[in-house]
Motif scaffolding. Structure first.
Motif, PDB file in Angstrom:
ATOM      1  N   GLY A  56      -0.905   1.942  -4.811  1.00  0.00           N
ATOM      2  CA  GLY A  56      -2.366   2.029  -4.831  1.00  0.00           C
ATOM      3  C   GLY A  56      -2.959   1.930  -3.435  1.00  0.00           C
ATOM      4  N   LEU A  57      -2.411   1.064  -2.584  1.00  0.00           N
ATOM      5  CA  LEU A  57      -2.888   0.953  -1.202  1.00  0.00           C
ATOM      6  C   LEU A  57      -2.622   2.250  -0.440  1.00  0.00           C
ATOM      7  N   TRP A  58      -1.506   2.903  -0.756  1.00  0.00           N
ATOM      8  CA  TRP A  58      -1.215   4.202  -0.142  1.00  0.00           C
ATOM      9  C   TRP A  58      -2.239   5.246  -0.581  1.00  0.00           C
ATOM     10  N   GLN A  59      -2.583   5.225  -1.883  1.00  0.00           N
ATOM     11  CA  GLN A  59      -3.576   6.181  -2.389  1.00  0.00           C
ATOM     12  C   GLN A  59      -4.932   5.988  -1.718  1.00  0.00           C
ATOM     13  N   GLU A  60      -5.274   4.744  -1.392  1.00  0.00           N
ATOM     14  CA  GLU A  60      -6.568   4.448  -0.773  1.00  0.00           C
ATOM     15  C   GLU A  60      -6.555   4.670   0.731  1.00  0.00           C
ATOM     16  N   GLY A  61      -5.399   4.990   1.293  1.00  0.00           N
ATOM     17  CA  GLY A  61      -5.324   5.203   2.729  1.00  0.00           C
ATOM     18  C   GLY A  61      -5.181   3.922   3.526  1.00  0.00           C
ATOM     19  N   ILE A  62      -4.959   2.789   2.845  1.00  0.00           N
ATOM     20  CA  ILE A  62      -4.789   1.509   3.540  1.00  0.00           C
ATOM     21  C   ILE A  62      -3.362   1.367   4.051  1.00  0.00           C
ATOM     22  N   LEU A  63      -2.403   1.715   3.219  1.00  0.00           N
ATOM     23  CA  LEU A  63      -0.991   1.735   3.643  1.00  0.00           C
ATOM     24  C   LEU A  63      -0.721   3.101   4.264  1.00  0.00           C
ATOM     25  N   GLN A  64      -0.301   3.095   5.516  1.00  0.00           N
ATOM     26  CA  GLN A  64      -0.136   4.352   6.244  1.00  0.00           C
ATOM     27  C   GLN A  64       1.309   4.551   6.671  1.00  0.00           C
ATOM     28  N   GLU A  65       1.748   5.804   6.579  1.00  0.00           N
ATOM     29  CA  GLU A  65       3.116   6.134   6.976  1.00  0.00           C
ATOM     30  C   GLU A  65       3.155   6.443   8.463  1.00  0.00           C
ATOM     31  N   GLU A  66       4.067   5.802   9.160  1.00  0.00           N
ATOM     32  CA  GLU A  66       4.163   5.984  10.607  1.00  0.00           C
ATOM     33  C   GLU A  66       5.620   5.841  11.035  1.00  0.00           C
ATOM     34  N   ASP A  67       6.170   6.911  11.597  1.00  0.00           N
ATOM     35  CA  ASP A  67       7.567   6.897  12.069  1.00  0.00           C
ATOM     36  C   ASP A  67       8.522   6.423  10.964  1.00  0.00           C
ATOM     37  N   ASN A  68       8.349   7.007   9.769  1.00  0.00           N
ATOM     38  CA  ASN A  68       9.216   6.693   8.624  1.00  0.00           C
ATOM     39  C   ASN A  68       9.132   5.241   8.163  1.00  0.00           C
ATOM     40  N   THR A  69       8.068   4.564   8.556  1.00  0.00           N
ATOM     41  CA  THR A  69       7.817   3.205   8.057  1.00  0.00           C
ATOM     42  C   THR A  69       6.411   3.164   7.480  1.00  0.00           C
ATOM     43  N   TYR A  70       6.116   2.110   6.723  1.00  0.00           N
ATOM     44  CA  TYR A  70       4.809   1.963   6.098  1.00  0.00           C
ATOM     45  C   TYR A  70       4.110   0.742   6.696  1.00  0.00           C
ATOM     46  N   ILE A  71       2.909   0.981   7.195  1.00  0.00           N
ATOM     47  CA  ILE A  71       2.174  -0.051   7.927  1.00  0.00           C
ATOM     48  C   ILE A  71       0.801  -0.262   7.295  1.00  0.00           C
ATOM     49  N   ILE A  72       0.396  -1.532   7.149  1.00  0.00           N
ATOM     50  CA  ILE A  72      -1.000  -1.860   6.842  1.00  0.00           C
ATOM     51  C   ILE A  72      -1.649  -2.281   8.154  1.00  0.00           C
ATOM     52  N   PRO A  73      -2.479  -1.418   8.769  1.00  0.00           N
ATOM     53  CA  PRO A  73      -3.128  -1.809  10.026  1.00  0.00           C
ATOM     54  C   PRO A  73      -3.922  -3.111   9.834  1.00  0.00           C
ATOM     55  N   TYR A  74      -3.915  -3.935  10.854  1.00  0.00           N
ATOM     56  CA  TYR A  74      -4.521  -5.263  10.724  1.00  0.00           C
ATOM     57  C   TYR A  74      -5.984  -5.200  10.288  1.00  0.00           C
ATOM     58  N   GLU A  75      -6.742  -4.250  10.842  1.00  0.00           N
ATOM     59  CA  GLU A  75      -8.163  -4.192  10.496  1.00  0.00           C
ATOM     60  C   GLU A  75      -8.384  -3.826   9.031  1.00  0.00           C
ATOM     61  N   PHE A  76      -7.371  -3.194   8.363  1.00  0.00           N
ATOM     62  CA  PHE A  76      -7.506  -2.812   6.960  1.00  0.00           C
ATOM     63  C   PHE A  76      -7.274  -3.985   6.002  1.00  0.00           C
ATOM     64  N   LEU A  77      -6.794  -5.109   6.537  1.00  0.00           N
ATOM     65  CA  LEU A  77      -6.549  -6.265   5.661  1.00  0.00           C
ATOM     66  C   LEU A  77      -7.831  -6.745   4.994  1.00  0.00           C
ATOM     67  N   TYR A  78      -8.966  -6.485   5.631  1.00  0.00           N
ATOM     68  CA  TYR A  78     -10.241  -6.913   5.052  1.00  0.00           C
ATOM     69  C   TYR A  78     -10.662  -6.023   3.878  1.00  0.00           C
ATOM     70  N   ASN A  79      -9.994  -4.863   3.715  1.00  0.00           N
ATOM     71  CA  ASN A  79     -10.349  -3.933   2.638  1.00  0.00           C
ATOM     72  C   ASN A  79      -9.488  -4.119   1.394  1.00  0.00           C
TER      73      ASN A  79
END
Length: 881
Positions: A56-79
């Motif tokens: 679900g976080l991936w669908q919302e664009g909060i979980l992002q794919e980067e260099d074959n890994t999945y990252i939640i950018p720190y600023e998105f933690l508030y969302n």
């Protein structure tokens, strides 16, 4: 078994999902449908719930794919929601975190800096603790710094050491400003520094007289009281004030704030016609980031309103002859752009009388006054009236040349000629009879007249869509606007696109404006490119948008939002649009909002509104939308209220039979410019079958049900009945939504819920037919249980949509559509909103019900809509009473 790890990196929290296969960890992919089914076999409901939340976080664009890994950018933690944080064990904002800020070094020296000490539960961070951006690792636990504190820390982190005392004082001012709303203390030196800063600008309004108002810029943070003796003082980025003694007070502002403050200071003294011009277009003076909500209330308190006057033609048929009673004049409506009625109620009385009509001589006097003053606004009975001088002069010239002022009656053979003369006047207001006669000039259209527009492609129109196209074509030829109010799912967008293709064929499309909510712009652009050969499309929004009419006029279609239209109404109002299309036209349902005013001020050969819900709260909303597409058809709002709204509302309240009569009279009145078809009346759609399937509670559910009721009866006063109802609904879905009984295998999960057992029976029937099904439930835990059970029973990895669909997140749905044979997709009821179409499925199961029937119907219409070729079965598994 699933293993999920979370690591802090420089960019964000890295999420790694692994499944143990032959005792070796194998990384899983997101979205989950990319993994083999065996990866998800034999996992627990809790593990599935966790994976669903990650997806679900991936669908919302909060979980992002980067260099074959999945990252939640720190600023998105508030969302991330509270439930999502809990399930993933992510840190939430911790209000026990506080800061103590102290100064190091001497002011004016390059070694001066600010040192923030972070305290967690009154313990200062130690050398073994760690902070990365907004996350603190303290004694082995992660804490999320509250957003207001993080904003303050960002200022300190961004500070670059300098010997400039002004820049040093500015950072102190910014930090103290941000500390106002945060848990912060300062050392004695910083506490004593009298420095001020503001990053926002507000406005107030002062009424000196009916002919003079003043817009006052407000900075807040105590700055305005410091400037009270210098209210007209032009500010700079750095301002020093001296009071008693030698104590100085310094004010620091960003360049953007300074420019906007001084602009308002210079232009804020409004006199005469400047007042209504500002009230209908406040952004001509105010910067874009000003919040007008509080400002609107102040305008309302001061009784500042603006009206518009348009030429008006009223024709009544004489029953005893071939003549018509012919009346010309003006009609006055409110045109204040600011939202003056917070509750959206349109029932306020018109200050200029019941119906707002004035005779032609009175209208002529207003026009003459406007011409002599060179202004578009004139004062009439203490109110400001907007006059379009060019339009009005054209109208009066026609009136005078045809000697219509003296004509009280006119021959029917002459009437079409008169109406033809008027049709080229922008915003001419007609009464019902005049519009009906204009429509008759070309006769009714026939479906046999339809031919596909040259530039339409990749589609075949249904009969009702062809009729819609011909209806638009007839409106256009007769200089009329129209409201397309078809039921959702009947292809309103495609009907508009086919009409735009016709305009292109006639070389009459450039420029066309489409106004829609932001979430629909992607769909509009995609559909235009998919179904037409129109390629000249420009999205007008954002800070880099064009600011001159010439650049916009070079495009065939301009897409914009209602918010951008409000801000750019002066720009967009200069353009002679071929067509203006308002999607989700309930956005302009309130007569007094800035949005409605901006839309109605646009010039267009044809004005079109689209909405499946032309009435949401009261009939005044229908009047407002019709007044946009065809001004005057329903007369003034006050007259409409007396003629239709009050009688209909009274008839409904009293259950009177007059309701049908008045309603039909209203529909007949708007028939020339109003088209609405319900799905039930469209032959091209297959049948929709609804099945209410009764299920039994299991023994466990009965036991827990009785416990909940008994507990409420014993502690009823201290418990919310709605809270208990919510628990009962969750229990009926599955006991594990209200209690945790361990991991639980599929056999246990099925034995605990009668509704889940019935669902599997339904899916078996659907599988035998080789069809697809959509299951709706908004409970995250229930989605996880369903996904696990369906996987174990049927061996399929069914996707789950529980977030907002953005961009390539539609690939989850596309994968489901493209798969062959039996398939299941699980959707959160409200997440399946605008833009989701799944006609490849023909079975809908509402596993849990929504409080709002309209939301539930909208969910069903994701399947039951244009493009559906099979009968649709809608199942409601419900418990026996």
């Amino acid at each position: 078994m699933i293993r999920i790890s979370k690591d802090l990196t420089d960019k964000g929290i890295k999420i790694v999902c692994q499944v143990l296969k032959k005792k070796k960890p194998v990384e899983m992919k997101i979205p989950l449908f990319l993994n083999p089914v065996e990866f998800l076999k034999n996992i627990s409901p809790d593990e599935m719930e966790t994976l669903n939340v990650i997806e679900g976080l991936w669908q919302e664009g909060i979980l992002q794919e980067e260099d074959n890994t999945y990252i939640i950018p720190y600023e998105f933690l508030y969302n991330i929601t509270e439930d999502q944080r809990r399930i993933l064990c992510l840190p939430g904002e911790d209000n026990t975190i506080r800061l103590h800020i102290k100064a190091k070094g001497i002011l004016g020296n390059s070694d001066f800096t600010l040192i923030p000490d972070i305290y967690i539960k009154d313990e200062k961070m130690g050398p073994l603790d760690r902070r990365i951006k907004n996350v603190v690792s303290h004694k082995g636990c992660l804490y999320l710094i509250p957003l207001n504190l993080y904003s303050l820390l960002n200022e300190i982190d961004a500070y670059k050491p300098t010997a400039d005392p002004l820049l040093q004082a500015k950072i102190i001012a910014k930090v103290k400003y941000k500390a106002k709303s945060a848990n912060v203390t300062f050392d004695k030196f910083l506490e004593s520094e009298e420095v001020y800063y503001s990053e926002k600008l507000d406005v107030d309004i002062v009424k000196h007289s009916d002919d003079y108002i003043q817009i006052v810029p407000i900075l807040g943070n105590g700055i305005d009281s410091l400037l009270k003796d210098d209210k007209d003082k032009v500010l700079k980025q750095h301002n020093t004030l001296y009071g008693e003694g030698i104590k100085r007070k310094r004010i620091f502002l960003e360049d953007r704030i300074v420019q906007n403050y001084n602009k308002i200071l210079r232009q804020g003294h409004l006199k005469g016609a400047q007042i209504p011009r500002f009230l209908t277009d406040p952004y001509s003076i105010l910067p874009e980031d000003i919040d007008l909500s509080n400002f609107s209330k102040r305008v309302k308190e001061l009784g500042l309103r603006v009206y518009r006057a348009n030429p008006y033609v009223n024709i009544e048929r004489d029953k005893d002859s071939g003549w018509f009673d012919f009346e010309i004049g003006g009609i006055i409506h409110e045109d204040t752009g600011l939202d003056l009625d917070e509750d959206g109620d349109n029932t306020r009385e018109n200050a200029l009388g019941d119906n707002g009509k004035i005779d032609v001589n009175e209208y002529r006097r207003l026009v003459q006054k406007a011409v002599e003053s060179g202004e578009d606004y004139v004062n009439y009975k203490g109110n400001w009236i907007k006059i379009d001088r060019e339009q009005a002069s054209k109208f009066l010239n026609i009136v005078d040349n045809e000697s219509l002022v003296k004509t009280q009656r006119i021959d029917i053979t002459r009437l079409p000629y008169v109406l033809k003369i008027y049709e080229n006047i922008d915003n001419l207001e007609y009464n019902e009879t005049a519009l009906s006669l204009k429509k008759q000039l070309t006769g009714d259209f026939s479906i046999s007249d339809f031919r596909y527009p040259m530039y339409l492609k990749n589609c075949q129109l249904y009969q009702h869509q062809k009729e819609g196209f011909l209806w638009f074509k007839g409106l256009y030829e007769n200089y009329l606007g129209g409201l397309l109010a078809d039921d959702m799912g009947l292809g309103k967008t495609l009907q508009i696109i086919s009409f735009l293709c016709y305009l292109k064929e006639c070389n009459a499309i450039k420029p066309t404006l489409i106004v829609a909510p932001y979430t629909l712009l992607d769909i509009w652009e995609s559909e235009i490119r998919k179904f037409s050969e129109i390629t000249s499309v420009y999205r007008h929004m954002g800070y880099k948008r064009y600011r001159t009419p010439e650049l916009l006029e070079d495009y065939e279609i301009i897409l914009t939002t209602y918010e951008t239209l409000v801000r750019d109404q002066l720009l967009l109002g200069q353009i002679d649009w071929q067509a203006v299309v308002c999607d989700e036209a309930q956005k302009i349902k309130n007569t007094t909002t800035l949005t409605t005013s901006a839309v109605k001020a646009l010039k267009a050969r044809i004005k079109i509104a689209m909405t499946g819900t032309p009435v949401e709260n009261n009939l005044g909303e229908l009047w407002c939308i019709i007044d946009y597409v065809q001004p005057g058809l329903l007369s003034s709002y006050q007259e409409f209220k007396k003629t239709y709204q009050i009688p209909i509302e009274d008839a409904i309240s009293n259950k009177s039979e007059t309701y049908v009569e008045v309603k039909n009279r209203l529909l007949n009145t708007i028939k020339p410019v109003y088209l609405r078809r319900a799905k039930d009346g469209i032959l091209s759609l297959p049948a929709k079958n609804e099945f209410f399937s009764e299920v039994e509670l299991t023994a466990l559910q009965e036991k827990l049900y009785c416990q909940l009721i008994g507990d409420y009866k014993n502690k009823g006063e201290s418990k919310s009945p709605l809270g208990v109802l919510q628990k009962l609904m969750e229990l009926c879905a599955h006991p594990r939504l209200i209690q945790d009984d361990g991991e639980g295998n599929t056999s246990q999960l099925l034995s605990e819920s009668g509704k889940l057992q019935r669902l599997i029976e339904l899916l078996n029937e659907i599988k035998r037919r080789g069809e697809k099904a959509v299951i709706f439930t908004h409970y995250i835990k229930m989605q996880a249980i369903l996904r696990k059970v369906i996987m174990d029973v049927f061996g399929i990895n069914c996707p789950v949509i529980n977030g907002n669909i953005k961009g390539d997140r539609m690939s989850v749905i596309d994968s489901f559509k493209e798969s062959s044979g039996f398939g299941v997709i699980i959707l959160s009821t409200r997440a399946a909103g605008v833009g989701v179409t799944i006609t490849e499925a023909n079975n809908v199961i509402h596993y849990t019900r929504d409080w709002n029937p309209a939301v539930e119907k909208q969910a069903t219409d994701r399947v039951y809509r244009i493009g559906q070729t099979r009968e649709v079965n809608v199942y409601y598994p419900v418990h026996k009473q």
